[in-house]
Enzyme design. Sequence first.
Site, PDB file in Angstrom:
ATOM      1  CE  LYS A 151      37.123  44.635  33.342  1.00 12.21           C
ATOM      2  NZ  LYS A 151      37.009  44.189  34.588  1.00 12.21           N
ATOM      3  CE  LYS A 243      46.923  40.314  31.674  1.00  5.57           C
ATOM      4  NZ  LYS A 243      46.201  41.017  32.756  1.00  5.57           N
ATOM      5  CE  LYS A 246      39.864  32.181  33.603  1.00  5.94           C
ATOM      6  NZ  LYS A 246      39.278  32.503  34.910  1.00  5.94           N
TER       7      LYS A 246
END
Length: 379
Positions: A151, A243, A246
Amino acid sequence: MPPRSACSRLGAAVRYLSGKRSSPTVKEIGIYETLPSNSRVFSMIQPTGRIHLGNYLGAVKSWRTLSSTNPESEFIFGIADLHALTVQRPAQQLRDFRYQAIASLLSSGLDADKCILYFQSAVPEHSELNWYLTCITSMGQLNRMAQWKSKAQQAQNSTILDDAVVEATKAGLFCYPALQVADILIYKSTHVPVGDDQAQHLELCRTIARLFNSTYAVDFFPIPETLLTPAKKILSLKNPEKKMSKSDPVQAGCVYVTDTPDEIRRKIRKATTDSVQGQWKFDPVQRPGVSNLINIISGLTDRAIGDVVADLDGLKDHKALKDHVAELIIDEFDEKRQLYDDLLQNKDYLDSVCRKGSDHAREIASANIQQVKHIIGLD
């Protein structure tokens, strides 16, 4: 408040969807019956707006089945809005995303009468326990967590001890695994449904629970177990090497619960597959695109991969396969999309659901935090 008839109508619609396919199939029973009675199951999703097919098959559908088929256990499902603060966004966007997340869960069939639905930030005991547990968590344990590195856009072999890394990493992002531990332990949860990307964090939770118990010579926190469910890891339609997300810049690879039938057909029609002709085969390495579509069918129909593949013999080409997948998704999401739109038009109803859930969640959390404060000497 909206008219009572509006609340009643929305509540009835949610209960209808929660019960529409609540009975587990033969394939599911063997997995879900391993949940002992009087268990307490906990999980959360981040408020990143409307949910997509990967969220639905990877978590929410299993939550619905679990809470509908285990009446002797307790289920706590939250919106992780405190965790969402590790990514800065405009305040109004966060407000909108929080509503969209709770509307997505309700429209997906979760019944607030069968589980606790709430906003994490409405239960301050999460943050209080987070501090107590952070004080016994080592920097080394946090440094070994993989997700903060991804992240923070750091290499997996990087370390917080590097000057460049520490300057580029926000403290909240580095420390958020301790908050995840507090999220689970504040309710003395016994089971946590997790995917592969969260397995490391649940192991940290178990480690810290044992550490707390041994430090204060108590048997207070249960050691939460991983709950295995038939959740599906759904990949991007455009790049089946990663994966469905969004945040994917290519949004054609992501199907949302709120997509119209035409949008769903268009996205599935353009999904990456291959040029292999002949017999269908589930092979995520050699045929990732086709295997992703087969996995979607399996998740939507609750059928084993082998049975799905056998049934595909009647489909002569990739177009027929894609058409089949598109119609399954449309059928699954049609009523959910309509209910989602209705829920967002009645935010007072969403507020009432969350108030009820937050009150119940805080009742549990408050009792537990008082015991924790006694154990560590703060009473």
